[in-house]
Scaffold this active site. Structure first.
Site, PDB file in Angstrom:
ATOM      1  N   ARG A  63      -6.601 -28.531 -46.455  1.00 50.20           N
ATOM      2  CA  ARG A  63      -6.252 -29.767 -47.143  1.00 50.20           C
ATOM      3  C   ARG A  63      -5.000 -30.327 -46.489  1.00 50.20           C
ATOM      4  O   ARG A  63      -3.913 -30.290 -47.057  1.00 50.20           O
ATOM      5  CB  ARG A  63      -6.037 -29.523 -48.639  1.00 50.20           C
ATOM      6  CG  ARG A  63      -7.306 -29.107 -49.359  1.00 50.20           C
ATOM      7  CD  ARG A  63      -7.091 -29.018 -50.859  1.00 50.20           C
ATOM      8  NE  ARG A  63      -6.194 -27.926 -51.210  1.00 50.20           N
ATOM      9  CZ  ARG A  63      -6.020 -27.508 -52.470  1.00 50.20           C
ATOM     10  NH1 ARG A  63      -6.659 -28.081 -53.445  1.00 50.20           N
ATOM     11  NH2 ARG A  63      -5.205 -26.522 -52.732  1.00 50.20           N
TER      12      ARG A  63
ATOM     13  N   ASP B  10       2.275 -23.818 -54.157  1.00 54.37           N
ATOM     14  CA  ASP B  10       0.947 -24.225 -53.714  1.00 54.37           C
ATOM     15  C   ASP B  10       1.020 -25.571 -53.016  1.00 54.37           C
ATOM     16  O   ASP B  10       1.901 -26.392 -53.298  1.00 54.37           O
ATOM     17  CB  ASP B  10      -0.005 -24.331 -54.909  1.00 54.37           C
ATOM     18  CG  ASP B  10      -0.441 -22.965 -55.409  1.00 54.37           C
ATOM     19  OD1 ASP B  10      -0.244 -21.990 -54.662  1.00 54.37           O
ATOM     20  OD2 ASP B  10      -0.962 -22.880 -56.530  1.00 54.37           O
ATOM     21  N   ASP B  11       0.064 -25.814 -52.107  1.00 50.41           N
ATOM     22  CA  ASP B  11       0.111 -27.060 -51.361  1.00 50.41           C
ATOM     23  C   ASP B  11      -0.293 -28.263 -52.204  1.00 50.41           C
ATOM     24  O   ASP B  11      -0.068 -29.402 -51.791  1.00 50.41           O
ATOM     25  CB  ASP B  11      -0.802 -26.967 -50.124  1.00 50.41           C
ATOM     26  CG  ASP B  11      -2.254 -26.701 -50.507  1.00 50.41           C
ATOM     27  OD1 ASP B  11      -2.507 -26.429 -51.694  1.00 50.41           O
ATOM     28  OD2 ASP B  11      -3.117 -26.758 -49.626  1.00 50.41           O
TER      29      ASP B  11
ATOM     30  N   ARG C 164      -9.732 -13.815 -64.814  1.00 54.53           N
ATOM     31  CA  ARG C 164      -8.328 -13.524 -65.068  1.00 54.53           C
ATOM     32  C   ARG C 164      -8.166 -12.594 -66.283  1.00 54.53           C
ATOM     33  O   ARG C 164      -7.247 -11.768 -66.319  1.00 54.53           O
ATOM     34  CB  ARG C 164      -7.546 -14.822 -65.248  1.00 54.53           C
ATOM     35  CG  ARG C 164      -7.515 -15.648 -63.961  1.00 54.53           C
ATOM     36  CD  ARG C 164      -6.864 -16.994 -64.141  1.00 54.53           C
ATOM     37  NE  ARG C 164      -5.415 -16.935 -64.139  1.00 54.53           N
ATOM     38  CZ  ARG C 164      -4.653 -16.847 -63.066  1.00 54.53           C
ATOM     39  NH1 ARG C 164      -5.213 -16.763 -61.867  1.00 54.53           N
ATOM     40  NH2 ARG C 164      -3.337 -16.832 -63.154  1.00 54.53           N
TER      41      ARG C 164
ATOM     42  N   ASN D  23      -4.178 -20.484 -44.407  1.00 63.20           N
ATOM     43  CA  ASN D  23      -5.234 -19.584 -44.833  1.00 63.20           C
ATOM     44  C   ASN D  23      -6.627 -20.129 -44.529  1.00 63.20           C
ATOM     45  O   ASN D  23      -7.615 -19.554 -44.970  1.00 63.20           O
ATOM     46  CB  ASN D  23      -5.128 -19.321 -46.340  1.00 63.20           C
ATOM     47  CG  ASN D  23      -5.372 -17.866 -46.675  1.00 63.20           C
ATOM     48  OD1 ASN D  23      -4.940 -16.989 -45.939  1.00 63.20           O
ATOM     49  ND2 ASN D  23      -6.042 -17.602 -47.772  1.00 63.20           N
TER      50      ASN D  23
ATOM     51  N   GLU E  14      -3.743 -13.065 -57.978  1.00 61.96           N
ATOM     52  CA  GLU E  14      -2.571 -12.551 -57.264  1.00 61.96           C
ATOM     53  C   GLU E  14      -1.284 -12.871 -58.012  1.00 61.96           C
ATOM     54  O   GLU E  14      -0.312 -12.104 -57.968  1.00 61.96           O
ATOM     55  CB  GLU E  14      -2.531 -13.117 -55.842  1.00 61.96           C
ATOM     56  CG  GLU E  14      -1.921 -14.492 -55.678  1.00 61.96           C
ATOM     57  CD  GLU E  14      -2.802 -15.610 -56.226  1.00 61.96           C
ATOM     58  OE1 GLU E  14      -2.332 -16.756 -56.292  1.00 61.96           O
ATOM     59  OE2 GLU E  14      -3.963 -15.342 -56.588  1.00 61.96           O
ATOM     60  N   ASP E  15      -1.242 -13.988 -58.740  1.00 62.30           N
ATOM     61  CA  ASP E  15      -0.053 -14.320 -59.509  1.00 62.30           C
ATOM     62  C   ASP E  15       0.099 -13.405 -60.721  1.00 62.30           C
ATOM     63  O   ASP E  15       1.213 -13.016 -61.078  1.00 62.30           O
ATOM     64  CB  ASP E  15      -0.110 -15.786 -59.941  1.00 62.30           C
ATOM     65  CG  ASP E  15      -1.460 -16.151 -60.542  1.00 62.30           C
ATOM     66  OD1 ASP E  15      -2.350 -15.282 -60.593  1.00 62.30           O
ATOM     67  OD2 ASP E  15      -1.627 -17.319 -60.947  1.00 62.30           O
TER      68      ASP E  15
END
Length: 828
Positions: free
Chosen positions: A582, A655-656, A785, A607, A741-742
């Site tokens: 992106r 985050d992007d 999650r 990534n 991962e968070d």
């Protein structure tokens, strides 16, 4: 007015012309009573001439009118242009005044920084700090005095250790490992083999024993042949890890008689010949080969109280000669314990020694009678079994835990020590421990297993750390991976374009802002020119400059704060973006960082499968370094790799697709500087009980237990723990789900610190404008999650997440001030 007069005159002349044109010319008609008499020839000619003049004048006036109209239009245009210039001048004047105020503020800050630097320079001169040069050689230890001290049982680092072999100016490696390849299955060989894998190149083990600083040798079954290969003047750590205490006792006596200066690392340490601060108490055999197996086998920490209060006591070394000479006091202690087993106060005491039986007991007693060795093989096995079963070790008497001089602070939080004489009060004393205290004791015992005792690698790392601390030298540097560039081979430079700053000090006043500097623990020390020129031939300067990996609770001298006028200017921030195909969204996120205070550098973890487009114009961040790094594979765990390019303690994981105002980031960073051991961020989530498990929820509530790392500050130390300390099974679960991962990072930090994260400002979500895809738009996102929370709780042994109702805002948020007052932050 002129145009109106001309218009009136033109109208009058027009009427005159119309009357002239309407005058009859024929003279033959009979005059009517109402018709004026015809004019004579002369009068008629005069009248016609007047009419012609009037028509000419009318034409001239019309021409004048058109000219005046054009002139008025031109003058109106000029007036409009002048008004626009006046407005532009006023705007420019306002900008100049704003720039003037900003320049004045920058000048004042520069003045303050200069004054602080002058003060620091004056303080450094007063302290007479020496410029770092190559150290002088250390004098050789006098062997005669060392032998005398060793024979008296008073051997110590000052008297018996030859520091001349470990000088900074020497080119000798620090460690040499000596063990037989045929005995590779012995405990000492396994430990030394794990140590060899942990040592970096600067501490190479493939060298001659006589050239090393310290020799770690397996002196078990083949002690004679092993000792013959080690010169007498060598610093020796004798690894005596035999499966029986009786054999260890015989070999220990012969070893000390032959090599009195040797450090004895053994599980058997008699009270008469043990040398505190010199000999090392070793743990029992590591029960697992990998950290993943260890974490999967550990029992849960809850509930705090188990069905049985006590397990049956173990008397270490019951077959030894000293046990047959047990004192009367110790026999009374044993009788009292047996009486408690039959009493009504403690009616559920297990007599089995298996782990399932120990797992059903809250406390695991270990009896150390008077006159017994300070450490025995049976005692160390029992201690390790208690920790593996999740039972709190209860030591009655004098017993040394493994690696005591290094891990003593942690042992005090993991075991309970009581005098043997209080055995009659044991039931009542143990009843005073609250559930919270029991859980903390059990948690620290689990930390001892995870970090120091559970695997051969953990035991080897702990042994090397202990030896490095005794040598007074820093351990191996904790350096993360150096990521390869994500750019194409021919695309060596980024196309950079200037972007306007999104930070305006007139809108959000921040006070003094210190410059972006490397963290103190990453800054190289001062060195002279001679040291710099000779570092290419010797490793002394490298060894001196090697810095220990910082932790959130690292202490730094006040003189190392930069700038000194700012109290918490120990660390600066780094932006770490995770991008997945992106580029347009990423460019927008990077442009928001232009002009951000404290910004040190930006590290973009690429990534995606394809490299960045060479034609993409990336924003110029005003001299801030921008790195593009390709991660090892397509994994969310790449976000938390401790890349070697990170030169600061603070890391902002971003985050992007997250667009944030700069005042929010500055406030969050200032909050993090006061809570460096926590995660400080914006979007918060919580977990709730559902039946026998847990569920993940993102609704706005009065409390939270997680702060998402899509926009959060955390310490770089947690990146090392996440990537190298957590079991691989946890990271593999993140890769399998491409999620969580968070949550795993929140579990880790809460497990280590037992503190909840901190939420900043009222932001709860981050809408991404222009994003066509997201990893979190799948319907199964919340189910995955919730599964992660339950899976991580099982692996950690308990749910480490802690609830909090605290939110950090600026001090004057929603406070009404007078017009003469200025807020530090206007909107947060």
């Amino acid at each position: 007015g002129l145009l109106a007069a001309l218009c009136a005159l033109t109208v009058w002349l027009g009427d005159c012309s119309s009357r002239c044109a309407a005058q009859p010319v024929s003279s033959s008609s009979t005059a009517s009573p109402t018709t004026p008499p015809p004019l004579s020839g002369r009068a008629l000619r005069l009248h016609r001439r007047n009419c012609a003049d009037s028509l000419a004048a009318l034409a001239d006036l019309r021409r004048v009118k058109a000219s005046v109209r054009q002139e008025l239009v031109r003058m109106e245009r000029e007036r409009t242009k002048i008004m626009q210039q006046i407005r532009a001048s006023r705007i420019e004047l306002a900008n100049l005044m704003r720039n003037q105020r900003k320049i004045s503020a920058d000048t004042e800050i520069a003045r303050s920084d200069l004054a602080a630097l002058q003060i620091r320079l004056a303080e450094a001169d007063q302290r007479n700090l020496p410029v770092l040069r190559l150290p002088l050689n250390i004098s050789t230890l006098k062997s005669a005095s060392a032998v005398d001290k060793a024979s008296e049982g008073n051997c110590g680092l000052v008297d018996c250790f030859d520091y001349a072999r470990c000088g900074l100016a020497d080119q000798r490696p620090r460690f040499a490992l000596l063990y037989s390849a045929t005995d590779s299955l012995t405990d000492a060989a396994r430990l030394l083999n794990s140590s060899r894998r942990l040592l970096p190149d600067s501490m190479s083990t493939n060298v001659a024993v006589r050239d090393s600083c310290l020799v770690l040798a397996d002196v078990g079954s083949s002690s004679k042949s092993t000792l013959s290969a080690v010169p007498a003047a060598t610093n020796l750590v004798a690894m005596l890890l035999l499966p029986a205490s009786a054999a260890s006792e015989r070999l220990r006596r012969g070893l000390i008689a032959e090599r009195p200066r040797a450090v004895v690392a053994s599980r058997y340490q008699p009270s008469g010949s043990y040398r505190p601060g010199w000999d090392i108490v070793m743990p029992a055999k590591a029960p697992f080969r990998s950290a993943s197996d260890l974490w999967a086998a550990l029992p849960p920490l809850v509930p705090a109280r188990r069905p049985r209060l006590l397990a049956a006591p173990l008397l270490p070394g019951a077959n030894s000669s000293w046990w047959r000479q047990i004192s009367d006091v110790d026999r009374l202690v044993l009788d009292e314990l047996q009486r408690l087993c039959r009493s009504d106060v403690v009616d559920n005491l297990t007599s089995k020694l298996e782990l399932p039986a120990l797992a059903g007991a809250t406390f695991c007693p270990i009896l150390a009678p008077a006159g017994a060795p300070l450490s025995t093989l049976g005692g160390q096995r029992r201690l390790l079994d208690c920790l593996l079963a999740g039972s709190v070790p209860l030591i009655l008497g004098d017993m040394l835990p493994p690696f005591g001089d290094l891990l003593e602070p942690l042992w005090r939080r993991a075991i309970v020590r009581l005098p043997r004489s209080r055995s009659s009060e044991l039931a009542w004393l143990l009843a005073t421990y609250s559930d919270a205290t029991l859980l903390e004791l059990r948690r620290h015992g689990r930390l001892l297993l995870e970090r120091h005792l559970g695997t051969w690698r953990a035991q080897a790392a702990t042994l090397l750390t202990l030896l490095n601390r005794r040598l007074g030298l820093p351990g191996p540097a904790a350096v993360g991976p150096t990521g390869s560039s994500a750019l194409l081979p021919g695309h060596s430079r980024l196309l950079m374009g200037r972007v306007p700053s999104h930070f305006d000090e007139t809108q959000d006043y921040l006070g003094a802002v210190e410059p972006p500097l490397d963290s103190v623990l990453f800054q190289p020390r001062r060195q002279s020119a001679s040291c710099r020129t000779r570092c290419s031939t010797i490793q002394a300067c490298r060894a001196i400059r090697r810095r220990r990996q910082p932790t959130p609770n690292s202490t730094v001298p006040p003189t190392a704060i930069a700038p000194s006028i700012i109290l918490w200017a120990l660390v600066d921030s780094r932006r770490l973006l995770l991008s997945y195909n992106r580029e347009s969204v990423l460019v927008g996120s990077l442009s928001k960082l232009a002009g951000l205070p404290y910004l040190h550098s930006v590290l973009v973890v690429w990534n995606g499968e394809r490299p960045p487009n060479p034609s993409t114009v990336w924003p110029d961040l005003g001299g801030v370094p921008l790195h593009f790094i390709r991660g090892p594979g397509n994994s969310l765990n790449n976000r938390f790799l401790p890349w070697s390019q990170i030169r600061t303690e603070a890391v902002l994981s971003l985050d992007d697709d997250v667009y944030m105002r700069q005042d929010e980031l500055v406030l969050a960073f200032r909050v993090w500087r006061e809570h460096r051991d926590r995660i400080v961020g914006f979007p918060a989530r919580f977990h709730a009980r559902s039946g026998s498990g847990w569920v993940y929820d993102s609704n706005q509530t009065c409390e939270y237990s997680m702060v998402l790392t899509g926009a959060a500050f955390l310490h770089v130390h947690y990146l090392h723990l996440y990537s190298y300390w957590l079991p691989a099974a946890l990271r593999a679960e993140v890769d399998r789900l491409t999620n969580c991962e968070d949550i795993l990072m929140n579990f880790l930090v809460s497990h280590v610190t037992r503190k909840a994260p901190i939420k900043v400002t009222s932001r709860w979500t981050f809408p991404c404008f222009g994003c066509s895809q997201s990893l979190y738009k799948d319907d199964s996102h919340f189910f995955e999650r919730s599964h992660c929370i339950n899976y991580f709780s099982g692996m950690f042994g308990y749910n480490t997440l802690l609830y909090s109702q605290f939110r950090a805002d600026s001090v004057l948020f929603k406070t009404r001030l007078g017009t003469d007052k200025v807020k530090c932050f206007k909107y947060v």
